[in-house]
Design an enzyme around this catalytic site. Sequence first.
Site, mmCIF file in Angstrom:
data_model
loop_
_atom_site.group_PDB
_atom_site.id
_atom_site.type_symbol
_atom_site.label_atom_id
_atom_site.label_comp_id
_atom_site.label_asym_id
_atom_site.label_seq_id
_atom_site.Cartn_x
_atom_site.Cartn_y
_atom_site.Cartn_z
ATOM 1 N N ASP A 265 0.871 -1.187 0.000
ATOM 2 C CA ASP A 265 0.000 0.000 0.000
ATOM 3 C C ASP A 265 0.896 1.222 0.000
ATOM 4 O O ASP A 265 2.121 1.105 -0.091
ATOM 5 C CB ASP A 265 -0.945 0.004 1.226
ATOM 6 C CG ASP A 265 -2.239 0.764 0.955
ATOM 7 O OD1 ASP A 265 -2.171 1.980 0.704
ATOM 8 O OD2 ASP A 265 -3.325 0.154 0.979
ATOM 9 N N HIS A 304 -12.474 -0.989 -8.299
ATOM 10 C CA HIS A 304 -13.711 -0.187 -8.373
ATOM 11 C C HIS A 304 -13.441 1.306 -8.135
ATOM 12 O O HIS A 304 -14.289 2.128 -8.403
ATOM 13 C CB HIS A 304 -14.802 -0.745 -7.457
ATOM 14 C CG HIS A 304 -14.658 -0.428 -5.994
ATOM 15 N ND1 HIS A 304 -15.681 -0.643 -5.097
ATOM 16 C CD2 HIS A 304 -13.617 0.046 -5.264
ATOM 17 C CE1 HIS A 304 -15.276 -0.282 -3.887
ATOM 18 N NE2 HIS A 304 -14.030 0.126 -3.956
HETATM 19 C C1 LIG Z 1 -10.816 1.234 -0.691
HETATM 20 S S1 LIG Z 1 -9.260 1.013 0.098
HETATM 21 C C2 LIG Z 1 -9.217 -0.742 0.180
HETATM 22 C C3 LIG Z 1 -8.313 -1.245 1.257
HETATM 23 C C4 LIG Z 1 -8.333 -2.758 1.481
HETATM 24 N N1 LIG Z 1 -8.043 -3.500 0.273
HETATM 25 C C5 LIG Z 1 -9.659 -3.178 2.077
HETATM 26 O O1 LIG Z 1 -10.471 -3.808 1.386
HETATM 27 O O2 LIG Z 1 -9.889 -2.862 3.262
HETATM 28 C C6 LIG Z 1 -8.102 1.381 -1.206
HETATM 29 C C7 LIG Z 1 -6.644 1.280 -0.789
HETATM 30 O O3 LIG Z 1 -5.822 1.574 -1.933
HETATM 31 C C8 LIG Z 1 -4.688 2.285 -1.483
HETATM 32 N N2 LIG Z 1 -4.122 3.012 -2.637
HETATM 33 C C9 LIG Z 1 -4.620 4.084 -3.288
HETATM 34 N N3 LIG Z 1 -3.813 4.441 -4.315
HETATM 35 C C10 LIG Z 1 -2.791 3.564 -4.311
HETATM 36 C C11 LIG Z 1 -1.657 3.393 -5.145
HETATM 37 N N4 LIG Z 1 -1.429 4.199 -6.192
HETATM 38 N N5 LIG Z 1 -0.810 2.355 -4.882
HETATM 39 C C12 LIG Z 1 -1.050 1.515 -3.831
HETATM 40 N N6 LIG Z 1 -2.114 1.632 -2.997
HETATM 41 C C13 LIG Z 1 -2.968 2.637 -3.241
HETATM 42 C C14 LIG Z 1 -5.226 3.180 -0.391
HETATM 43 O O4 LIG Z 1 -4.202 3.623 0.479
HETATM 44 C C15 LIG Z 1 -6.235 2.243 0.311
HETATM 45 O O5 LIG Z 1 -5.639 1.529 1.365
#
Ligand SMILES: C[S@@+](CC[C@H](N)C(=O)[O-])C[C@H]1O[C@@H](n2cnc3c(N)ncnc32)[C@H](O)[C@@H]1O
Length: 395
Positions: A265, A304
């Site tokens: 992440d 999504h």
């Molecule tokens: C909707 S959350 C989902 C978190 C986890 N998978 C869950 O279901 O609880 C989206 C995640 O994507 C991460 N994220 C956003 N942009 C990102 C990037 N460019 N690279 C890696 N992670 C990213 C955010 O920090 C966040 O933790």
Amino acid sequence: MEVDSADKSYIRELVKRLNAIVDTPGELSESSMNSVLELSKVLMNAADKSVEAGCDPAMALQHNLVACLKIATDLKIFDTLTAQSGKSWTAAQLGKPLNADSQLIVRIMRVMTAAGFAKETGISTYASTPKSEIMTRPQSTRGLSHAFSTNIQISQKSPEFFRRIGYRSTTMSEQTPFQYAYDTEDTYYERMEKKPEIAQNFSGGVRATRGTWLEWFPVQKELLEGARDDPNAVLMVDLGGGRGRDLAAFKAQFPDAPGRFVLEDQQHTLDSTDVQGIEKLSHDFFTAQPVKGARFYHTHYILHNWDDEKSILILKQIASAMTKGYSKVILNEWILPDMGCSLYEGLIDIQMLMAFTGMERTRGQWQSIIEAAGLKLTKFWMPPGYGEGIIEASL
Ligand SMILES: C[S@@+](CC[C@H](N)C(=O)[O-])C[C@H]1O[C@@H](n2cnc3c(N)ncnc32)[C@H](O)[C@@H]1O
């Protein structure tokens, strides 16, 4: 009240789906109960032919229900109501912790009781319901805080945004409703990076309380059988894994699963978590995947958030690290039906549209981005009844 034959066959279909859930042997799990509830709502709307159903005068005031919920949770009313099972509380007692005026409490509680979040046991006297307990959970309070700190402002500006852009679907290459509402070029996630208090409510609140894929997906057969029995081999990579909830749940359910587990992440998210036995790796999923040849690459609620172009890029980066004939992609997401979406599925899709220009996808839409990334769609796995599915792909 007349029900025409198309409506009748739709209603029959919904009843069949409900029966299928209820007729499964054994206890009804939390996710099955969620399915029963969601399908019941669709059934109720399908069966309600009264004119009033379409123009409920309370409809345009629904935002005040959410506001009352937020005020009630700020006043810790649900904590008080559930502190002692079966006990009744007067409005004065409910207002006491924060010195709130009793008349204000009565007015808030009219809405709360009408919506089932509490019940009246006398005049200006209240007791808890099962929904009161739900409102004491951190997911609920943080979710409401996130709505008020971020999402409601986007909804408020969205009709104006779509009118201005001529009612087109948007993509990340232009402004999102979120950026328009906040007059910013930051994305939703970039804003959170700068505001850790918002990120905390997001991580703690947005995850719905639905059951996990591990309850029903054949993990042993599809992922563990055939996995390398080598402590140095990586079994699971969770991209954008947040605080590592999915990895922790996997490890708890399959303690003997061989190999390493990697949580990827953004650094600021990783800083807020520590899960035993899980390696943390700061990684931007739009860049080359550093962990090569894992048994499976898992994402939950990631694609999504992004439009097709960005989602294809994420998938391509995963594909480039996979070992043909061994590695799998496991996408844990909603798989929307072509017809008959539940209200929740419709609303979460709109949330993705407004906050990220992302989307919830149908089978056809999943297939098309997976193939565009050079992957093969192996199977759509659906949970019993209703809930998020698994989209499996390979090289
Ligand atoms: C909707 S959350 C989902 C978190 C986890 N998978 C869950 O279901 O609880 C989206 C995640 O994507 C991460 N994220 C956003 N942009 C990102 C990037 N460019 N690279 C890696 N992670 C990213 C955010 O920090 C966040 O933790």
